[in-house]
Write an enzyme that holds these catalytic residues in place. Structure first.
Site, mmCIF file in Angstrom:
data_model
loop_
_atom_site.group_PDB
_atom_site.id
_atom_site.type_symbol
_atom_site.label_atom_id
_atom_site.label_comp_id
_atom_site.label_asym_id
_atom_site.label_seq_id
_atom_site.Cartn_x
_atom_site.Cartn_y
_atom_site.Cartn_z
ATOM 1 N N ARG A 77 7.958 -11.101 128.673
ATOM 2 C CA ARG A 77 8.430 -9.734 128.945
ATOM 3 C C ARG A 77 8.289 -9.440 130.441
ATOM 4 O O ARG A 77 7.183 -9.457 130.978
ATOM 5 C CB ARG A 77 7.620 -8.724 128.116
ATOM 6 C CG ARG A 77 8.008 -7.309 128.392
ATOM 7 C CD ARG A 77 7.274 -6.294 127.516
ATOM 8 N NE ARG A 77 7.624 -4.973 128.005
ATOM 9 C CZ ARG A 77 6.767 -4.009 128.319
ATOM 10 N NH1 ARG A 77 5.461 -4.186 128.147
ATOM 11 N NH2 ARG A 77 7.190 -2.875 128.783
ATOM 12 N N HIS A 121 10.275 0.046 134.490
ATOM 13 C CA HIS A 121 8.815 0.007 134.460
ATOM 14 C C HIS A 121 8.334 0.642 135.776
ATOM 15 O O HIS A 121 7.660 0.011 136.571
ATOM 16 C CB HIS A 121 8.318 -1.425 134.275
ATOM 17 C CG HIS A 121 6.904 -1.546 133.785
ATOM 18 N ND1 HIS A 121 6.549 -2.298 132.683
ATOM 19 C CD2 HIS A 121 5.753 -1.034 134.254
ATOM 20 C CE1 HIS A 121 5.235 -2.237 132.498
ATOM 21 N NE2 HIS A 121 4.726 -1.476 133.457
ATOM 22 N N GLU A 166 6.479 3.126 128.575
ATOM 23 C CA GLU A 166 5.489 4.201 128.620
ATOM 24 C C GLU A 166 5.997 5.485 129.295
ATOM 25 O O GLU A 166 5.460 5.891 130.348
ATOM 26 C CB GLU A 166 4.201 3.712 129.312
ATOM 27 C CG GLU A 166 3.604 2.488 128.651
ATOM 28 C CD GLU A 166 2.293 2.031 129.285
ATOM 29 O OE1 GLU A 166 1.884 2.586 130.313
ATOM 30 O OE2 GLU A 166 1.660 1.116 128.734
ATOM 31 N N ASN A 294 2.352 -0.256 123.136
ATOM 32 C CA ASN A 294 1.280 -0.734 124.019
ATOM 33 C C ASN A 294 -0.018 -0.105 123.529
ATOM 34 O O ASN A 294 -0.129 1.120 123.472
ATOM 35 C CB ASN A 294 1.528 -0.322 125.464
ATOM 36 C CG ASN A 294 2.753 -1.005 126.048
ATOM 37 O OD1 ASN A 294 3.342 -1.894 125.427
ATOM 38 N ND2 ASN A 294 3.141 -0.602 127.249
ATOM 39 N N TYR A 296 -4.251 -0.023 123.954
ATOM 40 C CA TYR A 296 -5.434 -0.410 124.728
ATOM 41 C C TYR A 296 -6.721 0.202 124.179
ATOM 42 O O TYR A 296 -7.770 -0.419 124.226
ATOM 43 C CB TYR A 296 -5.266 0.009 126.191
ATOM 44 C CG TYR A 296 -4.245 -0.844 126.918
ATOM 45 C CD1 TYR A 296 -4.605 -2.056 127.474
ATOM 46 C CD2 TYR A 296 -2.916 -0.449 127.015
ATOM 47 C CE1 TYR A 296 -3.677 -2.864 128.123
ATOM 48 C CE2 TYR A 296 -1.971 -1.248 127.663
ATOM 49 C CZ TYR A 296 -2.364 -2.447 128.210
ATOM 50 O OH TYR A 296 -1.441 -3.253 128.839
ATOM 51 N N GLU A 353 2.288 -4.675 124.707
ATOM 52 C CA GLU A 353 1.153 -4.871 125.625
ATOM 53 C C GLU A 353 -0.149 -4.683 124.878
ATOM 54 O O GLU A 353 -0.288 -3.750 124.085
ATOM 55 C CB GLU A 353 1.145 -3.834 126.770
ATOM 56 C CG GLU A 353 2.168 -4.063 127.837
ATOM 57 C CD GLU A 353 2.090 -3.021 128.952
ATOM 58 O OE1 GLU A 353 0.999 -2.462 129.201
ATOM 59 O OE2 GLU A 353 3.143 -2.772 129.563
HETATM 60 O O1 IFM Z 1 -0.711 -2.365 134.129
HETATM 61 C C1 IFM Z 1 -0.325 -1.438 133.168
HETATM 62 C C2 IFM Z 1 1.124 -1.616 132.794
HETATM 63 O O2 IFM Z 1 1.954 -1.541 133.894
HETATM 64 C C3 IFM Z 1 1.544 -0.573 131.807
HETATM 65 N N1 IFM Z 1 0.612 -0.504 130.698
HETATM 66 C C4 IFM Z 1 -0.783 -0.475 130.955
HETATM 67 C C5 IFM Z 1 -1.160 -1.575 131.913
HETATM 68 C C6 IFM Z 1 -2.671 -1.524 132.201
HETATM 69 O O3 IFM Z 1 -3.019 -0.306 132.777
#
Ligand code: IFM
Length: 446
Positions: A77, A121, A166, A294, A296, A353
């Site tokens: 990606r 992005h 995002e 994504n 985290y 992600e």
């Molecule tokens: O580095 C970023 C990415 O560009 C977008 N998502 C979160 C990642 C970590 O912060």
């Protein structure tokens, strides 16, 4: 532990983004982006770091594709730099810019790697920011034109298109908190930006359907499962608002064709809610082939009357944190996947992600033993597998990131890669997590 085997045809990948790795910020006719402008202003990025050189991927892409091949990934990606392709954002195209992406995507194909391309992005052409950026509705149309050009030029090589990465970050970090480019600090502007971003998404999906492109198209959202910090009604309401702010404000219009009513009501009491028509909503709701998620971290929310505009704040739970200070909660991924599956009609999902920042160091043998990252990925893969077992239509997983890179306002201080980058020499070293990931891919599980 019994053996974990993902579904047949599950796609394993790694992800990056143009501004974070390419460098060559003013070469071969590239126009200035809002991140070039923002990072060149002292005080915006830690230590004054910029993406001027980054991982020098623009010049080293052949070496990097070799590394991707060595990792054995199915799909890579990457994102396109809009101002590299159309320097002013609209009008004249730049042959050298689009040629770079043709060379890159065709080389990936030759190596059996499927390119998954994000159109946006975060590196908006500065010329478009000069006319208001995403707060100007016309920019949604310029984005559609840029996307159409990319479909025409790169459609033969690209199997998966992602309109936006995002949009929450673009809207709120860029235009409300002002910690990201373009550094605006106005909540009403952020809401307007969110609407125009989604409009540009819908217009682009429509354009894709009208093009001859094969492949799939979708959008990537950063989603966060939000739990109430207590059983009190006030905290539960606060958690629902936070969920509206981070998640439903984007999920609902894209997948249900409406903004969440509770949030429209709440925002109307605090700021200007953008005007939108039923036609806008129908465009935004154009059917997508997949949703990119994504993931985290998660959040525990309590009411806090002092926090404008949500009157909600996050509570620490004592869980371990990554180098970004984000709490690690692998089961949150399972909860999130199940919730999206249930609330949004079993939509096909890619995790576009997931990964962590760690304080990586090269040891005296020249290796990077990032056991904490390996453990993070291992635990999240298990939750993804559990979700698959619960019938979630999860089709693939991209680890963030292929290599250490420019972490936006944090500069180069935070390392997310499964490949280490020595920024002085540009040497790349596959970390222990990268070697382990290679085996996961080979076995389609562990
Ligand atoms: O580095 C970023 C990415 O560009 C977008 N998502 C979160 C990642 C970590 O912060």
């Amino acid at each position: 532990m019994s053996k974990i085997k993902f579904s047949e045809n599950f796609l394993w990948g790694v992800a990056t983004a143009s501004y974070q790795i390419e460098g060559a910020w003013n070469e071969d006719g590239k126009g200035e982006s809002i991140w070039d402008r923002f990072s060149h202003i002292p005080g915006n990025v830690i230590k004054g770091d910029t993406g001027d050189v980054a991982c020098d991927h623009y010049h080293r892409y052949e070496e990097d594709v070799k590394l991707l091949k060595e990792l054995g990934i199915d799909t890579y990606r990457l994102s396109l730099s809009w101002p590299r392709i159309i320097p002013d954002g609209k009008g004249k195209t730049n042959n050298k810019g689009i040629d770079f992406y043709k060379r890159l995507t065709s080389l990936l194909r030759e190596n059996g790697i499927k390119p998954a391309v994000t159109l946006y992005h975060w590196d908006l052409p500065q010329k478009l920011q000069d006319i208001g950026g995403w707060s100007n509705r016309d920019v949604a149309g310029y984005f559609q034109q840029y996307a159409q050009y990319c479909f025409k030029e790169l459609g033969d090589y690209v199997s998966m298109w992602i309109t936006h990465n995002e949009p929450w970050v673009v809207s709120f970090l860029g235009n409300w908190y002002g910690t990201h480019a373009p550094g605006v600090k106005d909540f009403s502007t952020a809401l307007l930006v969110s609407h125009n971003l989604l409009l540009s998404h819908g217009k682009t999906v429509k354009a894709f359907r009208d093009s001859n492109c094969s492949g799939e198209i979708g959008i990537t959202l950063n989603l966060t499962p939000l739990y109430s910090a207590s059983d009190s009604n006030n905290d539960k309401e606060a958690a629902k608002r936070a969920d509206g702010y981070y998640n439903r404000w984007f999920l609902d219009p894209v997948l249900k064709g409406r903004y969440p009513k509770d949030m429209i009501d709440w925002y109307s009491r605090k700021a200007c809610v953008p005007e939108f028509t039923q036609t806008d909503l129908e465009i935004i709701n154009s059917p997508v082939d997949f949703l990119g998620i994504n993931y985290y971290s998660s959040g525990y929310v309590k009411e806090d009357k002092n926090e404008w505009p949500l009157e909600a704040c996050n509570v620490e739970t004592g869980r371990d944190k990554t180098d970004m200070g984000w709490e690690i909660n692998p089961p949150g991924l399972y909860d999130l996947l199940l919730r999206v599956h249930k609330d949004y009609n079993g939509i096909k999902i890619y995790i576009t992600e997931n990964g962590r920042a760690s304080n990586d160091i090269i040891n005296r043998h020249g290796n990077v033993e990032d056991d904490d990252r390996l453990d993070y990925l291992y635990k999240h893969f298990i939750e993804a597998y559990r979700a698959q077992q619960s019938n979630v239509n999860l089709a693939g997983y991209y680890v963030w990131s292929f290599m250490d890179n420019f972490e936006w306002a944090e500069g180069y201080a935070k390392r997310f890669g499964i490949t280490y980058v020595d920024y002085k020499t540009q040497e790349r070293i596959i970390k222990k997590s990268g070697h382990w990931y290679k085996e996961v891919i080979r076995n389609n599980g562990f």
